[in-house]
Design a protein around this motif. Structure first.
Motif, short mmCIF file in Angstrom:
data_model
loop_
_atom_site.label_atom_id
_atom_site.label_comp_id
_atom_site.label_asym_id
_atom_site.label_seq_id
_atom_site.Cartn_x
_atom_site.Cartn_y
_atom_site.Cartn_z
N ASN A 170 25.86 35.98 28.68
CA ASN A 170 26.77 36.72 27.79
C ASN A 170 28.18 36.71 28.38
OD1 ASN A 170 28.04 38.39 25.98
ND2 ASN A 170 27.10 40.27 26.74
N PRO A 171 28.97 35.68 28.08
CA PRO A 171 30.32 35.57 28.66
C PRO A 171 31.24 36.72 28.28
CG PRO A 171 29.61 33.48 27.68
CD PRO A 171 28.62 34.52 27.26
N THR A 172 30.89 37.52 27.27
CA THR A 172 31.75 38.63 26.86
C THR A 172 31.47 39.90 27.64
OG1 THR A 172 30.24 39.40 25.12
CG2 THR A 172 31.82 37.67 24.53
N ASP A 173 30.59 39.86 28.63
CA ASP A 173 30.25 41.03 29.42
C ASP A 173 31.37 41.31 30.42
OD1 ASP A 173 27.15 42.14 30.96
OD2 ASP A 173 29.16 42.96 31.10
N ASP A 174 32.33 42.15 30.03
CA ASP A 174 33.50 42.41 30.87
C ASP A 174 33.14 43.14 32.15
OD1 ASP A 174 36.04 42.93 28.28
OD2 ASP A 174 35.25 41.11 29.22
N THR A 192 46.59 41.31 39.04
CA THR A 192 46.22 40.25 38.10
C THR A 192 45.12 40.71 37.15
OG1 THR A 192 46.81 38.52 39.69
CG2 THR A 192 45.29 37.90 37.93
N ILE A 193 44.10 41.38 37.71
CA ILE A 193 42.99 41.86 36.90
C ILE A 193 43.47 42.90 35.89
CG2 ILE A 193 40.79 43.08 36.96
CD1 ILE A 193 40.71 40.22 38.00
N GLU A 194 44.37 43.78 36.33
CA GLU A 194 44.88 44.82 35.44
C GLU A 194 45.63 44.20 34.25
OE1 GLU A 194 47.39 47.63 37.34
OE2 GLU A 194 47.58 48.91 35.58
N LYS A 195 46.46 43.21 34.53
CA LYS A 195 47.22 42.57 33.46
C LYS A 195 46.28 41.79 32.52
CE LYS A 195 51.50 42.15 36.14
NZ LYS A 195 52.42 41.23 36.84
N LEU A 196 45.28 41.13 33.10
CA LEU A 196 44.30 40.41 32.28
C LEU A 196 43.54 41.39 31.39
CD1 LEU A 196 42.64 37.85 31.57
CD2 LEU A 196 41.14 38.43 33.50
N SER A 197 43.14 42.54 31.97
CA SER A 197 42.39 43.54 31.21
C SER A 197 43.21 44.08 30.05
CB SER A 197 41.97 44.68 32.14
OG SER A 197 41.32 45.70 31.43
N GLU A 198 44.48 44.38 30.32
CA GLU A 198 45.34 44.91 29.27
C GLU A 198 45.58 43.87 28.17
OE1 GLU A 198 48.70 46.17 31.50
OE2 GLU A 198 47.82 48.10 32.07
N TYR A 199 45.74 42.62 28.59
CA TYR A 199 45.95 41.56 27.61
C TYR A 199 44.71 41.37 26.73
CZ TYR A 199 46.83 36.92 25.63
OH TYR A 199 47.00 35.89 24.76
N ASN A 204 41.80 42.19 21.76
CA ASN A 204 40.44 42.55 21.34
C ASN A 204 39.45 41.41 21.57
OD1 ASN A 204 38.54 44.36 20.36
ND2 ASN A 204 38.75 43.66 18.26
N ILE A 205 39.56 40.79 22.76
CA ILE A 205 38.65 39.72 23.16
C ILE A 205 38.15 40.01 24.55
CG2 ILE A 205 39.72 37.96 21.70
CD1 ILE A 205 41.28 37.00 24.12
N SER A 206 37.15 39.24 25.00
CA SER A 206 36.64 39.43 26.35
C SER A 206 37.65 38.93 27.37
CB SER A 206 35.31 38.67 26.52
OG SER A 206 35.55 37.27 26.52
N MET A 207 37.50 39.39 28.61
CA MET A 207 38.44 39.02 29.66
C MET A 207 38.35 37.53 29.98
SD MET A 207 38.18 42.41 32.08
CE MET A 207 39.49 41.90 33.19
N ILE A 208 37.12 37.00 29.98
CA ILE A 208 36.99 35.58 30.31
C ILE A 208 37.55 34.70 29.19
CG2 ILE A 208 34.67 35.12 29.39
CD1 ILE A 208 34.20 33.70 32.18
N ASN A 359 43.76 49.17 18.02
CA ASN A 359 43.16 48.23 17.06
C ASN A 359 42.74 48.93 15.77
OD1 ASN A 359 43.50 46.23 18.95
ND2 ASN A 359 41.38 46.25 19.66
N SER A 360 42.24 50.17 15.91
CA SER A 360 41.81 50.93 14.73
C SER A 360 43.00 51.36 13.89
CB SER A 360 41.00 52.16 15.17
OG SER A 360 39.83 51.77 15.84
N ILE A 361 44.10 51.70 14.55
CA ILE A 361 45.31 52.08 13.81
C ILE A 361 45.82 50.89 13.01
CG2 ILE A 361 47.70 52.85 14.05
CD1 ILE A 361 46.84 54.37 16.58
N GLU A 362 45.86 49.72 13.67
CA GLU A 362 46.37 48.52 13.00
C GLU A 362 45.44 48.06 11.88
OE1 GLU A 362 46.83 45.77 16.19
OE2 GLU A 362 48.70 46.69 16.95
#
Length: 443
Positions: A170-174, A192-199, A204-208, A359-362
């Protein structure tokens, strides 16, 4: 399928709560209950409105908040547990102060009134919010349990390899990604991880999956981006081998590639301890091989996905059996809290674009976020505290926030809102000192 099972007997019972439908992305929508009336018009509606968990005040607040959603089935929860204490809303200067305040309140309440740490739960919208509260609880030596992660035999080396295996299926398992992306070290730092996580959260996608996007080039330095992408490409190759060739051979190749044995020797107290930990890893791999061999003997097929899935299930059952023995503050997402109850509940991060989520607001799906709020409120048995930060760090910068619209929907007579009006620096300092003095007096 249900119609075929029921047949002509109409022997059907359905249990559900449209106000707690919080998994629309899994196909669970409140409209499903409405459709039942069309498919089974003879169903009798029985409302279970008495709540045996929460105080009347908490239930009144939950009823008023959820009334802002459209309903096909109207209901009003009530309780004979007494009306109870007001709901506290705390505005904090920033996210660090927010976590500090929650941690000190937990310590003070436990010392002053007794009870156990497992009486307390801290809930949040996203897993990334747990980092700061973990740091503060650690600082006060408060034991806590971070729910949602998978555990096998409770050993870190097993958790590491299981996280790699979970990523293979499951590649979407963050959660798994965060555990292994720098284990062993790949010079991928927390920034780096923090910026990747926020991005990833923004997209609304997995980190990988985020590591392959061109937009990430605007957020990360070239070296950091290159390390992330090399890790992703390597993992993709191992995954391909695990599904097309011998899965156990692919797993062994994965463990050799990362030199996990060398990593254990660097991070263990003695060579003997490192060897013992590596034996645990071999044991895990042997278990997978045995599952596959046993399936072959029975003429069945056992893929890597089947084998890892069984290991995860064992892990969950073992974790469940040990849970009652642990006196720990419970940290979990609002989604994970569904079905649970705690005497004292803190819901942190009550800000626009966090709760409700951006995401819910948008996407204009605020109704599901409000149902999530309803679930959070009704987890509390005796006290409920809602917190938000005036500033929260995003992409390394402190950004001004707006408190959640859901706070304005709560009944004004039943809440105590601290910090809504501006207070001087002297008043804030005095309040903090009073809290510390109170703690010292208890000791």
């Amino acid at each position: 399928l249900v119609k075929l099972l029921v047949g002509h007997r109409n022997g059907l019972t359905v249990v559900g709560d449209d106000d707690q439908s919080i998994y629309a992305w899994r196909g669970a929508r409140p409209e499903n209950l409405s459709l039942l009336k069309k498919d089974f018009p003879s169903l009798k509606l029985i409302k279970l409105e008495q709540n045996y968990r929460s105080t009347g005040l908490i239930l009144n607040a939950a009823n008023i908040v959820i009334d802002n959603n459209p309903h096909e089935f109207e209901k009003k929860l009530w309780s004979d547990q007494g009306y109870g204490d007001p709901i506290k809303i705390l505005k904090c200067k920033n996210d660090e102060v927010e976590s500090e305040r929650i941690a000190t309140e937990i310590v003070e309440r436990r010392l002053r009134y007794g009870g156990t740490y497992r009486d307390f739960a801290v809930l949040y919208r996203g897993n990334h919010q747990s980092r700061m509260i973990e740091m503060k609880l650690q600082a006060y030596q408060v034991p806590y349990k971070l729910s949602g992660g998978q555990s096998f035999f409770g050993r870190n080396e097993i958790k590491d390899i299981m996280a790699y295996l979970r990523l293979l299926i499951n590649p979407t398992d963050d959660a798994a990604f965060l555990r292994v992306v720098n284990t062993p070290r790949r010079e991928i730092g927390p920034s780096t991880i923090e910026k990747l996580s926020e991005y990833a959260a923004m997209r609304n996608i997995s980190m990988i999956a985020a590591t392959t996007e061109m937009g990430l080039e605007q957020v990360l330095m070239p070296k950091a981006l290159d390390r992330l992408r090399r890790f992703g490409n390597w993992l993709e190759r191992i995954t391909r081998n695990a599904y097309t060739d011998d899965p156990v051979a692919a797993i062994k190749e994965m463990i050799d590639d990362i030199d996990y044995e060398g990593y254990l020797h660097q991070n263990s107290g003695t060579p003997h301890q490192a060897e013992r930990r590596m034996k645990n890893v071999y044991f895990l791999v042997d278990q997978i091989q045995k599952m596959i061999d046993k399936a072959d003997e029975l003429g069945d097929e056992c893929t890597i996905e089947d084998a890892v899935g069984k290991l995860i299930l064992r892990d969950m059952l073992e974790q469940q059996s040990e849970e009652d023995e642990n006196d720990q503050v419970q940290l979990m997402t609002l989604h994970a809290s569904k079905g649970l109850e705690f005497p004292h509940v803190y819901i942190m991060g009550m800000e626009e674009e966090l709760m409700p989520h951006r995401n819910s607001i948008e996407a204009d799906t605020i109704e599901e976020e409000r149902r999530l709020m309803y679930v959070g409120i009704t987890r509390a048995k005796r006290t409920l505290t809602l917190t938000y930060a005036g500033k929260r760090r995003q992409y390394g910068e402190a950004v001004d926030t707006t408190h959640s619209r859901f706070l304005d929907e709560l009944p004004a007579d039943d809440i105590e809102w601290e910090g809504k009006s501006e207070t001087s620096a002297e008043e804030s300092k005095k309040r903090g000192q009073d809290t510390l003095d109170s703690l010292m007096n208890l000791f």
